[in-house]
Design a protein around this motif. Structure first.
Motif, PDB file in Angstrom:
ATOM      1  N   VAL A 162       0.829  -1.378  -0.046  1.00  0.00           N
ATOM      2  CA  VAL A 162      -0.008   0.038  -0.044  1.00  0.00           C
ATOM      3  C   VAL A 162       0.922   1.022  -0.205  1.00  0.00           C
ATOM      4  O   VAL A 162       1.716   1.273   0.831  1.00  0.00           O
ATOM      5  CB  VAL A 162      -0.917  -0.032   1.212  1.00  0.00           C
ATOM      6  CG1 VAL A 162      -1.679   1.379   1.344  1.00  0.00           C
ATOM      7  CG2 VAL A 162      -1.809  -1.221   1.090  1.00  0.00           C
ATOM      8  N   ARG A 163       0.548   2.081  -0.716  1.00  0.00           N
ATOM      9  CA  ARG A 163       1.405   3.484  -0.946  1.00  0.00           C
ATOM     10  C   ARG A 163       0.414   4.502  -0.402  1.00  0.00           C
ATOM     11  O   ARG A 163      -0.631   4.476  -0.202  1.00  0.00           O
ATOM     12  CB  ARG A 163       1.831   3.813  -2.424  1.00  0.00           C
ATOM     13  CG  ARG A 163       2.572   2.552  -2.973  1.00  0.00           C
ATOM     14  CD  ARG A 163       2.854   2.986  -4.535  1.00  0.00           C
ATOM     15  NE  ARG A 163       3.619   1.903  -5.081  1.00  0.00           N
ATOM     16  CZ  ARG A 163       5.374   1.770  -4.933  1.00  0.00           C
ATOM     17  NH1 ARG A 163       5.759   3.069  -4.729  1.00  0.00           N
ATOM     18  NH2 ARG A 163       5.677   0.917  -5.589  1.00  0.00           N
ATOM     19  N   GLY A 164       1.132   5.624  -0.184  1.00  0.00           N
ATOM     20  CA  GLY A 164       0.465   7.066   0.179  1.00  0.00           C
ATOM     21  C   GLY A 164      -0.655   7.480  -0.703  1.00  0.00           C
ATOM     22  O   GLY A 164      -1.494   8.082  -0.248  1.00  0.00           O
ATOM     23  N   THR A 165      -0.332   7.209  -2.053  1.00  0.00           N
ATOM     24  CA  THR A 165      -1.637   7.654  -3.017  1.00  0.00           C
ATOM     25  C   THR A 165      -2.817   6.951  -2.950  1.00  0.00           C
ATOM     26  O   THR A 165      -3.708   7.197  -3.478  1.00  0.00           O
ATOM     27  CB  THR A 165      -0.888   7.437  -4.361  1.00  0.00           C
ATOM     28  OG1 THR A 165      -0.367   6.103  -4.575  1.00  0.00           O
ATOM     29  CG2 THR A 165       0.158   8.489  -4.406  1.00  0.00           C
ATOM     30  N   HIS A 166      -3.110   5.837  -2.109  1.00  0.00           N
ATOM     31  CA  HIS A 166      -3.890   5.049  -2.024  1.00  0.00           C
ATOM     32  C   HIS A 166      -4.889   5.918  -1.181  1.00  0.00           C
ATOM     33  O   HIS A 166      -6.276   5.315  -0.948  1.00  0.00           O
ATOM     34  CB  HIS A 166      -3.702   3.794  -1.463  1.00  0.00           C
ATOM     35  CG  HIS A 166      -2.917   2.954  -2.616  1.00  0.00           C
ATOM     36  ND1 HIS A 166      -2.498   1.566  -2.154  1.00  0.00           N
ATOM     37  CD2 HIS A 166      -3.000   2.856  -3.870  1.00  0.00           C
ATOM     38  CE1 HIS A 166      -1.676   1.383  -3.301  1.00  0.00           C
ATOM     39  NE2 HIS A 166      -1.968   1.981  -4.185  1.00  0.00           N
ATOM     40  N   TYR A 167      -4.804   6.910  -0.549  1.00  0.00           N
ATOM     41  CA  TYR A 167      -5.540   7.565   0.650  1.00  0.00           C
ATOM     42  C   TYR A 167      -5.755   8.963   0.256  1.00  0.00           C
ATOM     43  O   TYR A 167      -4.882   9.590  -0.591  1.00  0.00           O
ATOM     44  CB  TYR A 167      -4.774   7.570   1.840  1.00  0.00           C
ATOM     45  CG  TYR A 167      -4.499   6.229   2.375  1.00  0.00           C
ATOM     46  CD1 TYR A 167      -5.658   5.452   3.182  1.00  0.00           C
ATOM     47  CD2 TYR A 167      -3.487   5.514   2.379  1.00  0.00           C
ATOM     48  CE1 TYR A 167      -5.446   4.226   3.768  1.00  0.00           C
ATOM     49  CE2 TYR A 167      -3.224   4.396   2.857  1.00  0.00           C
ATOM     50  CZ  TYR A 167      -4.259   3.553   3.697  1.00  0.00           C
ATOM     51  OH  TYR A 167      -4.034   2.280   3.968  1.00  0.00           O
ATOM     52  N   THR A 168      -7.004   9.508   0.420  1.00  0.00           N
ATOM     53  CA  THR A 168      -7.298  10.947  -0.039  1.00  0.00           C
ATOM     54  C   THR A 168      -7.376  11.757   1.369  1.00  0.00           C
ATOM     55  O   THR A 168      -7.308  12.960   1.172  1.00  0.00           O
ATOM     56  CB  THR A 168      -8.630  10.704  -0.656  1.00  0.00           C
ATOM     57  OG1 THR A 168      -9.706  10.269   0.026  1.00  0.00           O
ATOM     58  CG2 THR A 168      -8.522   9.914  -2.026  1.00  0.00           C
ATOM     59  N   GLN A 169      -7.619  11.502   2.735  1.00  0.00           N
ATOM     60  CA  GLN A 169      -8.043  11.841   3.763  1.00  0.00           C
ATOM     61  C   GLN A 169      -6.536  12.370   4.288  1.00  0.00           C
ATOM     62  O   GLN A 169      -5.227  12.009   3.927  1.00  0.00           O
ATOM     63  CB  GLN A 169      -8.311  11.193   4.931  1.00  0.00           C
ATOM     64  CG  GLN A 169      -7.877   9.878   5.204  1.00  0.00           C
ATOM     65  CD  GLN A 169      -8.176   8.549   4.344  1.00  0.00           C
ATOM     66  OE1 GLN A 169      -8.512   8.938   3.237  1.00  0.00           O
ATOM     67  NE2 GLN A 169      -7.986   7.705   5.322  1.00  0.00           N
ATOM     68  N   ASP A 197       4.517  11.151  -1.542  1.00  0.00           N
ATOM     69  CA  ASP A 197       3.294  10.089  -1.346  1.00  0.00           C
ATOM     70  C   ASP A 197       3.296   8.895  -2.281  1.00  0.00           C
ATOM     71  O   ASP A 197       2.679   8.157  -1.879  1.00  0.00           O
ATOM     72  CB  ASP A 197       2.069  11.154  -1.701  1.00  0.00           C
ATOM     73  CG  ASP A 197       1.985  11.721  -2.937  1.00  0.00           C
ATOM     74  OD1 ASP A 197       3.182  11.526  -3.738  1.00  0.00           O
ATOM     75  OD2 ASP A 197       1.025  12.085  -3.278  1.00  0.00           O
ATOM     76  N   THR A 198       4.184   8.878  -3.127  1.00  0.00           N
ATOM     77  CA  THR A 198       4.258   7.624  -4.098  1.00  0.00           C
ATOM     78  C   THR A 198       5.145   6.422  -3.379  1.00  0.00           C
ATOM     79  O   THR A 198       5.334   5.533  -3.825  1.00  0.00           O
ATOM     80  CB  THR A 198       4.847   7.920  -5.583  1.00  0.00           C
ATOM     81  OG1 THR A 198       6.095   8.449  -5.101  1.00  0.00           O
ATOM     82  CG2 THR A 198       3.898   8.873  -6.175  1.00  0.00           C
ATOM     83  N   SER A 199       5.541   6.620  -1.995  1.00  0.00           N
ATOM     84  CA  SER A 199       6.450   5.986  -1.380  1.00  0.00           C
ATOM     85  C   SER A 199       5.440   4.571  -0.844  1.00  0.00           C
ATOM     86  O   SER A 199       4.325   4.925  -0.511  1.00  0.00           O
ATOM     87  CB  SER A 199       7.257   6.390  -0.294  1.00  0.00           C
ATOM     88  OG  SER A 199       8.000   7.419  -0.634  1.00  0.00           O
ATOM     89  N   VAL A 200       6.175   3.441  -0.587  1.00  0.00           N
ATOM     90  CA  VAL A 200       5.364   2.396  -0.260  1.00  0.00           C
ATOM     91  C   VAL A 200       5.361   2.781   1.379  1.00  0.00           C
ATOM     92  O   VAL A 200       6.216   3.206   2.277  1.00  0.00           O
ATOM     93  CB  VAL A 200       6.181   1.188  -0.224  1.00  0.00           C
ATOM     94  CG1 VAL A 200       5.419  -0.206   0.520  1.00  0.00           C
ATOM     95  CG2 VAL A 200       6.281   0.784  -1.913  1.00  0.00           C
TER      96      VAL A 200
END
Length: 659
Positions: A162-169, A197-200
């Motif tokens: 899961v990466r940081g780009t998977h979240y919007t909050q 934010d693309t980091s794992v």
């Protein structure tokens, strides 16, 4: 067909389950929590873990199999997060398959492959023990599989991919499993400035020192505005990359991560160097502070078991360490080291990390100028911290800083003692020193102090009420006095019948206005004391006086000035305005006797229609009109003589008609 297909699929799953459980046909050898030749990266702990197939994310080999046995603590169940399931598609997953089974309950989930994947990324089981079965036959493609698990106490479990780009909050809180450090994935940034934010996400959390890879744990972070450039760093055994601008960046929250102040530095030895030019250079222990400019501390060359000791002055909660080499000028640095701690400086304890089986060896620097961070999870509680280098480049040279926070004092909870109600006997006769209060049950032992407190509070309330009432009355009395005070307020005269008004607030009678005697000298200059200006209509006895703008009456000895023209003596003598009509907003006009006729010029008893100006004194018949403002008479020789008033009384005023 569907019923037949489902039955065939269930029969295949049971056959795979029996085959894997027997282990005979696969030739598996027991190896703790995993068995088989198809097992890849695996880290299993009682609360979480991660497993993958061999060569992941490369293509898994042919004709391999692996079995993982997952077990949760009693009273909990298992959650499984499917990070990646990429097995070559086949009918009923015959060539490659993934099967989850509970041998005790006889339930199974799967088989799964590329064309028959899991319905959801998170599988909630009702069992505390699950067996994961993977097998492959001849195939041409497929990355294999990656799974993570945790107990039911962590429903926010995420996969290692899961990466940081998977979240919007803006604020995120997830549970990262153990074993994500060695999973393939890139991270950009460092602990101080944040991560792209693309980091794992879970791998970046290990790099930032928020969690230990051996344990996993809860991660709290915020997504903030991205920056132009993310600098690379080496921390906790991971290298991050140098990244470009991103829309958002990840900031991990760490409660105890402040720089700790070091009281003193001690060392086993220090190097006294004499360079080729004959200059002395002391590599003493005090130069081991990370913020020191120039060279660092260095041990004496050839010394055995060199160490550097940091005294914090008092016990602290130490959560991490930062090391650096000598400097850019000298290529000396330590590549690995051990850490030990002490509370008294005598008894030392080596740091063993979360496993606790053997002393932990930390990865140090790879050059002489870069900084490397390592986290202590769990933290060290000590006053003295000692760094013992294990391997180094050319010379043992170090600059060190510790991070952490003050030690929180935790008081031991008091043992619980159930309260037993106590019976209070009601005395028939009250003691002489205690006064019972109706409605309040007083303990005879505490009645005196309670009564004293009640009396003090009552007295304070009574005193406060009295002061407030007195202030209210004084304010009201002052307000009434201001309303009854006489005088002209805002340009309106007060009513004469008001008892609070002073007689001096009304216009004074004609006798109260001072007359203007004949002046001597130039009136444009400063007046002498005997020629006083007319009084103001006073508002109150304390009001200041000033010149009046109204013409005085004739019966007060005022001498009419004689002016032939309006422009004879401009600006030198006083001119007076006629009183305004008796309106409420104007001053009260002067009163006149009944039957007295005024001329159009405003002078009583003087006929004529021309207005009379009060610019200059009048001349008697025979007197010369000169530039002298004072009246002079003519003597026998034709020279003017000054008319001197009689000593018997004031000089009488003579009125003449206007020329």
């Amino acid at each position: 067909m569907r019923a037949g297909g489902g039955a065939a699929r269930g029969a295949l799953a049971l056959a795979l389950l029996r085959r894997c459980l027997l282990l005979g046909p696969l030739g598996l050898r027991p190896a703790g929590g995993q068995d088989g030749d198809g097992c890849g990266h695996t880290l299993l702990t009682p609360h979480s873990g991660t497993l993958s197939s061999k060569n992941y994310p490369g293509t898994y080999p042919n004709h391999t199999a692996c079995r993982w046995r997952l077990r949760a603590p009693p009273g909990t169940s298992l959650l499984l997060a499917f990070g990646d399931v990429d097995l070559e598609p086949s009918e009923r997953c015959a060539r490659s398959s993934l099967l989850l089974a509970d041998p005790q309950a006889g339930t199974a989930y799967g088989p799964y492959c590329r064309n028959a994947g899991p319905a959801a990324p998170l599988l909630v089981t009702n069992s505390s023990a699950v067996t994961v079965l993977f097998n492959s036959t001849s195939h041409r493609s497929g990355r294999g599989l990656l799974l993570s698990y945790a107990t039911s106490q962590h429903p926010d479990l995420v996969s290692c991919l899961v990466r940081g780009t998977h979240y919007t909050q803006e604020h995120v809180s997830v549970y990262c499993p153990a074993g994500c450090k060695d999973i393939d994935g890139d991270i950009w940034g460092n602990p101080s400035q944040g991560y792209r934010d693309t980091s794992v996400l879970c791998k970046a959390a290990v790099h930032a020192g928020v969690i230990a890879d051996e344990l996993g744990g809860q991660v709290t972070l915020s997504r903030q505005k991205g920056i132009t450039l993310y600098e690379s760093a080496f921390a906790n055994g991971l290298h991050s990359k140098r990244g470009s601008l991103s829309e958002k960046r990840l900031i991990f929250h760490k409660a105890c991560g402040d720089a700790l102040e070091v009281a003193t530095f001690n060392a086993s030895s220090w190097w006294h160097e004499v360079d080729a030019l004959g200059q002395d250079r002391a590599w003493v222990a005090q130069r081991a502070a990370l913020g020191t400019a120039g060279h660092s501390w260095a041990a004496e060359p050839g010394s055995e078991a060199a160490w550097l000791e940091l005294d914090l002055g008092t016990r602290r909660n130490v959560t991490g360490i930062i090391t650096k080499g000598s400097s850019e000028q000298y290529d000396y640095y330590v590549t690995s080291y051990r850490v030990s701690s002490s509370r008294d400086g005598k008894n030392w304890r080596p740091y063993r990390g979360s496993g606790g089986q053997e002393d932990k060896v930390f990865e140090g620097n790879t050059d002489s100028h870069g900084e490397v961070s390592n986290a202590f999870i769990p933290p060290i509680v000590a006053r003295y911290v000692r760094v013992t280098p294990q391997r180094w480049h050319q010379h043992v040279a170090l600059k060190v800083a510790l991070v952490g926070c003050q030690l929180a004092r935790v008081r031991a909870p008091r043992p619980y003692v159930p309260s037993v109600p106590r019976e209070v006997s009601v005395p028939t006769s009250h003691p002489a020193g205690h006064t019972p209060i109706p409605g309040i049950a007083l303990d005879p032992e505490k009645a005196g102090s309670t009564l004293l407190v009640v009396l003090l509070v009552s007295g304070f309330v009574l005193l406060s009420s009295s002061l407030l009432l007195l202030a209210f009355l004084c304010r009201r009395k002052r307000k009434s006095a201001m309303e009854l005070n006489g005088g002209i307020a805002k340009g309106y005269p007060k009513v004469e019948s008001s008892p609070g008004c002073s007689l001096q607030s009304l216009p004074p009678p004609s006798s109260a206005l001072a007359s203007f005697p004949t002046a001597q000298g130039d009136l444009s200059q400063t007046h002498s004391p005997e020629y006083a200006e007319p009084d103001l209509v006073q508002v109150s006895p304390s009001s200041p006086t000033g010149p009046s703008t109204f013409k005085p009456l004739l019966d007060e000895g005022y001498t009419l000035p004689l002016v032939v023209s309006h422009y004879d003596v401009p600006g030198k003598y006083h001119e007076y305005a006629e009183p305004l009509p008796p309106e409420p907003e104007y001053a009260t006009p002067f009163s006149e006797p009944d039957g007295t006729r005024r001329s159009p010029g405003g002078i009583t008893g003087v006929p004529g229609s021309l207005p009379v100006r009060y610019d200059a004194p009048a001349l008697r018949p025979g007197e010369l009109l000169t530039g002298d403002p004072l009246p002079w008479g003519l003597g026998a020789g034709g020279r003017p003589e000054r008319t001197v008033p009689s000593a018997e009384g004031p000089l009488g005023h003579v009125y003449h008609e206007a020329l």
